[in-house]
Design an enzyme around this catalytic site. Structure first.
Site, PDB file in Angstrom:
ATOM      1  N   ASN A  24      40.493  16.590  49.455  1.00 19.09           N
ATOM      2  CA  ASN A  24      39.421  17.707  48.715  1.00 19.09           C
ATOM      3  C   ASN A  24      37.714  16.946  48.670  1.00 19.09           C
ATOM      4  O   ASN A  24      38.023  16.518  49.063  1.00 19.09           O
ATOM      5  CB  ASN A  24      39.656  17.529  47.765  1.00 19.09           C
ATOM      6  CG  ASN A  24      40.832  17.915  46.989  1.00 19.09           C
ATOM      7  OD1 ASN A  24      41.757  19.026  48.131  1.00 19.09           O
ATOM      8  ND2 ASN A  24      41.247  17.450  45.974  1.00 19.09           N
ATOM      9  N   ASN A  63      42.030   9.936  49.130  1.00 21.33           N
ATOM     10  CA  ASN A  63      41.648   8.411  48.965  1.00 21.33           C
ATOM     11  C   ASN A  63      42.136   6.717  48.913  1.00 21.33           C
ATOM     12  O   ASN A  63      42.143   6.712  49.681  1.00 21.33           O
ATOM     13  CB  ASN A  63      40.936   8.800  47.373  1.00 21.33           C
ATOM     14  CG  ASN A  63      40.321  10.134  46.968  1.00 21.33           C
ATOM     15  OD1 ASN A  63      39.317  10.711  47.825  1.00 21.33           O
ATOM     16  ND2 ASN A  63      40.496  10.566  46.003  1.00 21.33           N
ATOM     17  N   THR A 110      48.627   2.193  35.279  1.00 20.58           N
ATOM     18  CA  THR A 110      47.644   1.612  35.172  1.00 20.58           C
ATOM     19  C   THR A 110      47.183   2.186  33.665  1.00 20.58           C
ATOM     20  O   THR A 110      47.378   3.421  33.057  1.00 20.58           O
ATOM     21  CB  THR A 110      47.079   2.231  36.327  1.00 20.58           C
ATOM     22  OG1 THR A 110      46.786   3.955  36.123  1.00 20.58           O
ATOM     23  CG2 THR A 110      47.611   1.357  37.667  1.00 20.58           C
ATOM     24  N   ALA A 141      41.171  -0.235  30.999  1.00 18.41           N
ATOM     25  CA  ALA A 141      40.804  -1.262  30.657  1.00 18.41           C
ATOM     26  C   ALA A 141      41.163  -2.226  30.707  1.00 18.41           C
ATOM     27  O   ALA A 141      40.559  -2.984  30.892  1.00 18.41           O
ATOM     28  CB  ALA A 141      39.561  -0.795  29.815  1.00 18.41           C
ATOM     29  N   GLY A 180      43.899  -3.007  32.251  1.00 18.59           N
ATOM     30  CA  GLY A 180      44.968  -3.366  33.545  1.00 18.59           C
ATOM     31  C   GLY A 180      45.975  -2.511  33.865  1.00 18.59           C
ATOM     32  O   GLY A 180      45.931  -1.181  33.889  1.00 18.59           O
ATOM     33  N   THR A 226      36.030   8.364  38.491  1.00 14.93           N
ATOM     34  CA  THR A 226      36.728   9.188  39.647  1.00 14.93           C
ATOM     35  C   THR A 226      37.171   8.119  41.487  1.00 14.93           C
ATOM     36  O   THR A 226      36.762   7.423  41.218  1.00 14.93           O
ATOM     37  CB  THR A 226      36.069   9.916  40.402  1.00 14.93           C
ATOM     38  OG1 THR A 226      35.292  10.832  38.928  1.00 14.93           O
ATOM     39  CG2 THR A 226      36.722  10.802  41.494  1.00 14.93           C
ATOM     40  N   ASP A 270      43.739   6.335  42.560  1.00 12.99           N
ATOM     41  CA  ASP A 270      43.727   6.395  44.004  1.00 12.99           C
ATOM     42  C   ASP A 270      43.300   4.372  44.728  1.00 12.99           C
ATOM     43  O   ASP A 270      43.612   4.283  45.925  1.00 12.99           O
ATOM     44  CB  ASP A 270      42.719   6.762  44.637  1.00 12.99           C
ATOM     45  CG  ASP A 270      43.417   8.327  44.143  1.00 12.99           C
ATOM     46  OD1 ASP A 270      44.178   8.242  43.640  1.00 12.99           O
ATOM     47  OD2 ASP A 270      41.815   9.555  44.377  1.00 12.99           O
ATOM     48  N   GLY A 276      31.554   8.592  42.818  1.00 14.12           N
ATOM     49  CA  GLY A 276      32.445   9.372  43.642  1.00 14.12           C
ATOM     50  C   GLY A 276      33.423   8.924  44.697  1.00 14.12           C
ATOM     51  O   GLY A 276      33.766   7.334  43.830  1.00 14.12           O
TER      52      GLY A 276
HETATM   53  O1  RIB Z   1      41.943  10.757  41.934  1.00 13.39           O
HETATM   54  C1  RIB Z   1      40.290  11.666  42.098  1.00 13.39           C
HETATM   55  C2  RIB Z   1      40.781  13.390  42.798  1.00 13.39           C
HETATM   56  O2  RIB Z   1      41.015  13.607  42.322  1.00 13.39           O
HETATM   57  C3  RIB Z   1      39.294  13.085  43.547  1.00 13.39           C
HETATM   58  O3  RIB Z   1      38.873  12.868  44.199  1.00 13.39           O
HETATM   59  C4  RIB Z   1      39.749  14.925  43.330  1.00 13.39           C
HETATM   60  O4  RIB Z   1      38.793  15.231  44.858  1.00 13.39           O
HETATM   61  C5  RIB Z   1      40.979  14.545  42.780  1.00 13.39           C
HETATM   62  O5  RIB Z   1      41.919  15.620  44.192  1.00 13.39           O
END
Ligand code: RIB
Length: 312
Positions: free
Chosen positions: A9, A41, A215, A218, A220, A243, A247, A282
């Protein structure tokens, strides 16, 4: 080899004072963009954490699609399985509050056209770790999972966002990674009404063929196998943007498993990566490299509870 099948994305990030209530309008001072998508990601996170990685998915024939392909390539991820399709590149709108919390809306676009057949048979074998998430069509995930298992590969399913999983699929999963919300939702869908995420993960371990990893932000992460439970606490941080933290965890955890590290070592590596990812705004820009993760893992092993500071 790690094969990540999933979404890519472009993330449109709106930093706002607080997350909106239904019907509320909230103003952001700026609009930032970054590469994102859980699949992309996780592929980049695994590559930065030292794994050999191929990403398989779809992006549009637009500028964002080209940007995402370039990001994957420059992170060292193989993109022979990435297709440019006649649809808009997947787009996520991310509202980010001052505490680093988010709400994410995703327009799937090209991701909805990702097909299991994009993964060549020769990429699936006993040395493959297949990584799946839930931002592409579930039936394509399940098709690929069945092919991979028939050829002796291991499969990691990150159930993000949460969705029901057929019992026959759950039994084939080697590593099920869920956050607190996903653990509760999946436990409910298999008929287990629990209120605590750790209890949900325990309940899921009875349905999942492999290890369940939850997960816990905070707190762990925990890993639950039939033999017992492992727990790795997270280092103290002041999050800027959560965010992509999940990932980062999945990518680093997969990279550690791919080099045959123990579940405990992989869990610690994943927790360190997820924590570091919270310190940069980001998704893709926040995914840490192997050296940074290893340094934090050493601090965690020494029991150093001092706050981990800003990364840049
Ligand atoms: O896990 C974070 C991601 O979730 C973001 O980068 C967004 O694109 C969504 O897919």
């Amino acid at each position: 080899m790690i094969v990540v099948f999933g979404s890519a994305n472009i993330d449109l990030i709106l930093p706002i004072p607080h997350l909106p209530e239904p019907g509320e309008t909230v103003l952001a001072d700026e609009l930032a963009t970054a590469a994102g998508g859980k699949g992309s990601n996780q592929a980049i996170a695994a590559s930065r954490a030292g794994g050999p990685v191929a990403f398989v998915g779809c992006v549009g024939r637009d500028g964002y699609g080209a940007l995402l392909a370039a990001k994957l390539t420059s992170a060292g991820v193989g993109i022979a399985g990435l297709r440019r399709v006649p649809a808009a590149t997947g787009t996520a709108i991310i509202a980010l509050d001052r505490a680093g919390r988010n709400t994410i809306l995703v327009a799937s676009g090209a991701n909805a056209l990702a097909r299991a057949t994009q993964v060549p048979e020769r990429w699936l074998g006993p040395s493959t770790l297949l990584v799946l998430q839930m931002e592409v069509a579930a039936r394509e995930n399940w098709r690929l999972l069945r092919r991979a298992k028939a050829r002796g590969a291991r499969v990691l399913l990150n159930l993000a966002p949460a969705a029901p999983v057929p019992a026959s699929v759950l039994r084939k999963v080697d590593y099920l990674v869920v956050n607190e919300t996903e653990a509760l939702a999946l436990a409910k869908s298999v008929g287990r009404r629990v209120v605590r995420p750790a209890a949900a993960a325990k309940a899921l371990a009875l349905h999942c063929g492999g290890v369940v990893i939850a997960t816990l932000g905070a707190k762990g992460a925990i890993a639950i196998a039939r033999e017992g439970t492992l727990r790795v606490p997270a280092p103290a941080i002041r999050p800027i943007d959560t965010t992509g933290a999940g990932d980062a965890f999945v990518g680093a955890f997969a990279a550690a498993l791919d080099r045959a590290e123990s579940i405990e070592a992989a869990l610690r590596y994943g927790v360190a990566a997820g924590s570091l990812a919270c310190l940069v705004r980001g998704a893709e820009p926040s995914l840490p490299k192997a050296a940074g993760i290893a340094t934090l893992v050493r601090r965690m092993a020494r029991g150093d509870r001092g706050k981990v500071g800003k990364r840049r």
